[in-house]
Design a protein around this motif. Structure first.
Motif, PDB file in Angstrom:
ATOM      1  N   SER A   9       0.160   3.965   1.280  1.00 13.84           N
ATOM      2  CA  SER A   9       0.006   4.647   2.567  1.00 13.84           C
ATOM      3  C   SER A   9       0.775   3.968   3.690  1.00 13.84           C
ATOM      4  CB  SER A   9      -1.472   4.714   2.940  1.00 13.84           C
ATOM      5  OG  SER A   9      -1.981   3.405   3.190  1.00 13.84           O
ATOM      6  N   GLY A  10       1.365   2.811   3.390  1.00 11.33           N
ATOM      7  CA  GLY A  10       2.070   2.068   4.428  1.00 11.33           C
ATOM      8  C   GLY A  10       1.187   1.142   5.223  1.00 11.33           C
ATOM      9  N   GLY A  11      -0.076   1.049   4.859  1.00 14.61           N
ATOM     10  CA  GLY A  11      -1.000   0.159   5.556  1.00 14.61           C
ATOM     11  C   GLY A  11      -0.872  -1.268   5.047  1.00 14.61           C
ATOM     12  N   PRO A  12      -1.833  -2.114   5.386  1.00 18.91           N
ATOM     13  CA  PRO A  12      -1.809  -3.497   4.902  1.00 18.91           C
ATOM     14  C   PRO A  12      -1.772  -3.554   3.380  1.00 18.91           C
ATOM     15  CG  PRO A  12      -3.446  -3.231   6.635  1.00 18.91           C
ATOM     16  CD  PRO A  12      -2.980  -1.859   6.284  1.00 18.91           C
ATOM     17  N   ASP A  13      -1.178  -4.608   2.852  1.00 26.03           N
ATOM     18  CA  ASP A  13      -1.098  -4.764   1.404  1.00 26.03           C
ATOM     19  C   ASP A  13      -2.478  -4.688   0.767  1.00 26.03           C
ATOM     20  OD1 ASP A  13       1.599  -5.073   1.621  1.00 26.03           O
ATOM     21  OD2 ASP A  13       1.664  -7.101   0.781  1.00 26.03           O
ATOM     22  N   GLU A  14      -2.486  -4.242  -0.478  1.00 27.99           N
ATOM     23  CA  GLU A  14      -3.722  -4.180  -1.248  1.00 27.99           C
ATOM     24  C   GLU A  14      -3.844  -5.414  -2.127  1.00 27.99           C
ATOM     25  OE1 GLU A  14      -4.237   0.623  -1.763  1.00 27.99           O
ATOM     26  OE2 GLU A  14      -3.016  -0.463  -3.223  1.00 27.99           O
ATOM     27  N   SER A  70      -7.397  -3.130   0.527  1.00 28.08           N
ATOM     28  CA  SER A  70      -6.938  -4.068   1.549  1.00 28.08           C
ATOM     29  C   SER A  70      -8.057  -5.041   1.888  1.00 28.08           C
ATOM     30  CB  SER A  70      -6.501  -3.320   2.806  1.00 28.08           C
ATOM     31  OG  SER A  70      -7.626  -2.756   3.463  1.00 28.08           O
ATOM     32  N   ARG A 107      -0.800  -8.792   7.515  1.00 30.82           N
ATOM     33  CA  ARG A 107      -0.690  -7.449   6.937  1.00 30.82           C
ATOM     34  C   ARG A 107      -0.355  -7.459   5.450  1.00 30.82           C
ATOM     35  NH1 ARG A 107      -0.550  -2.810   9.380  1.00 30.82           N
ATOM     36  NH2 ARG A 107       0.919  -1.944   7.842  1.00 30.82           N
ATOM     37  N   SER A 136       0.835  -1.198   0.000  1.00 37.63           N
ATOM     38  CA  SER A 136       0.000   0.000   0.000  1.00 37.63           C
ATOM     39  C   SER A 136       0.871   1.250   0.000  1.00 37.63           C
ATOM     40  CB  SER A 136      -0.905   0.003   1.233  1.00 37.63           C
ATOM     41  OG  SER A 136      -1.532   1.258   1.401  1.00 37.63           O
TER      42      SER A 136
END
Length: 260
Positions: free
Chosen positions: A30-35, A184, A214, A28
């Motif tokens: 944004s640094g969040g969980p993978d898309e 995500s 994640r 991602s």
């Protein structure tokens, strides 16, 4: 898994259509969980119309011919399914995974247009000198149809994990799918629970499994911890409705979905 030594399963799957699905994942921004790449199936389709699913489809005879050349060391059904997952995803979204080396995005778009126009997948690869690596796909699950339910279409569907190429654009084919997009696992589940999306049952269950981690590394670890065995959904009745659940031992959380 082949069925030569499993007459019980072979009988159960005798009328099931071999199919393959690709779980393409990317980091991602944004640094969040993978898309994860998903498609919204056209509302006009008889099977799962208007629902969110991973890209994929039935295994064709031509997939088996190409698979014999690309992966002679794999069991034929397994190799054919991997090729089908790559081909179907390319056709439905424009994303071609498992490609050895790089390919220009504009040339990929031209190749996809040829595929949608009826060109043979193997031929368009050969014309461009492109080589696929089925080993880039990691087996993640195999969903078999419930024996207790009569379905209009019964699929024996193999699910594969893959890391998507960075920056690759995607777009729907506008025939089988109305949209294709990245999100995500958690966001997709939240939208489904809020009534904003409708998600195909096995897809939703798999998203819940993916949401336990994640990203690709966690999904890969889950696949290694729970080697693929056929998922034979457990069916229960509530009034006029029937629900299917995932039995233990496959790495899935406690989840079930309504059979349509």
């Amino acid at each position: 898994m082949e069925l030569d030594d499993r007459p019980d399963l072979a009988q159960r799957l005798k009328d099931a259509i071999p199919a393959a699905t690709l779980i393409a994942m990317r980091p991602s921004a944004s640094g969040g969980p993978d898309e994860i790449l998903v498609v919204e199936r056209s509302s006009r389709l008889a099977f799962a119309g208007g629902m969110i699913a991973f890209p994929g489809g039935r295994v064709e005879a031509a997939d088996g011919v190409l698979a014999q050349r690309l992966a002679p060391g794999l069991p034929p059904a397994e190799a054919s399914a991997r090729v089908a997952a790559l081909r179907e995803t390319f056709e439905e979204t424009g994303l071609l995974c498992g490609l050895r080396g790089d390919a220009d995005f504009s040339e990929l778009a031209r190749a996809r247009a040829e595929l949608l126009a009826g060109a043979e997948f193997a031929a368009l690869l050969a014309d461009r000198g492109w080589a696929l690596d089925p080993a880039a796909l990691m087996p993640f699950a195999r969903w078999c149809p419930p024996a207790e339910i009569v379905l209009a279409r019964r699929f024996d569907a193999r699910f594969y994990l893959v890391q998507a190429p960075a920056g690759a654009p995607v777009s729907p084919d506008r025939t089988e799918n109305a949209a294709s997009f990245w999100a995500s696992a958690g966001a997709l589940i939240e939208d489904a629970e809020g009534g904003r999306l409708k998600i195909l049952g096995p897809t939703r269950a798999t998203l819940m499994r993916l949401a336990m981690g994640r990203g690709f590394a966690d999904a890969r670890a889950s696949a290694l911890e729970f080697p693929v065995r056929e998922i034979l959904p457990v069916v229960r009745s509530e009034g006029d409705e029937r629900w299917a659940g995932v039995p233990p031992g496959h790495g899935y959380p406690d989840v079930d979905f309504r059979l349509r």
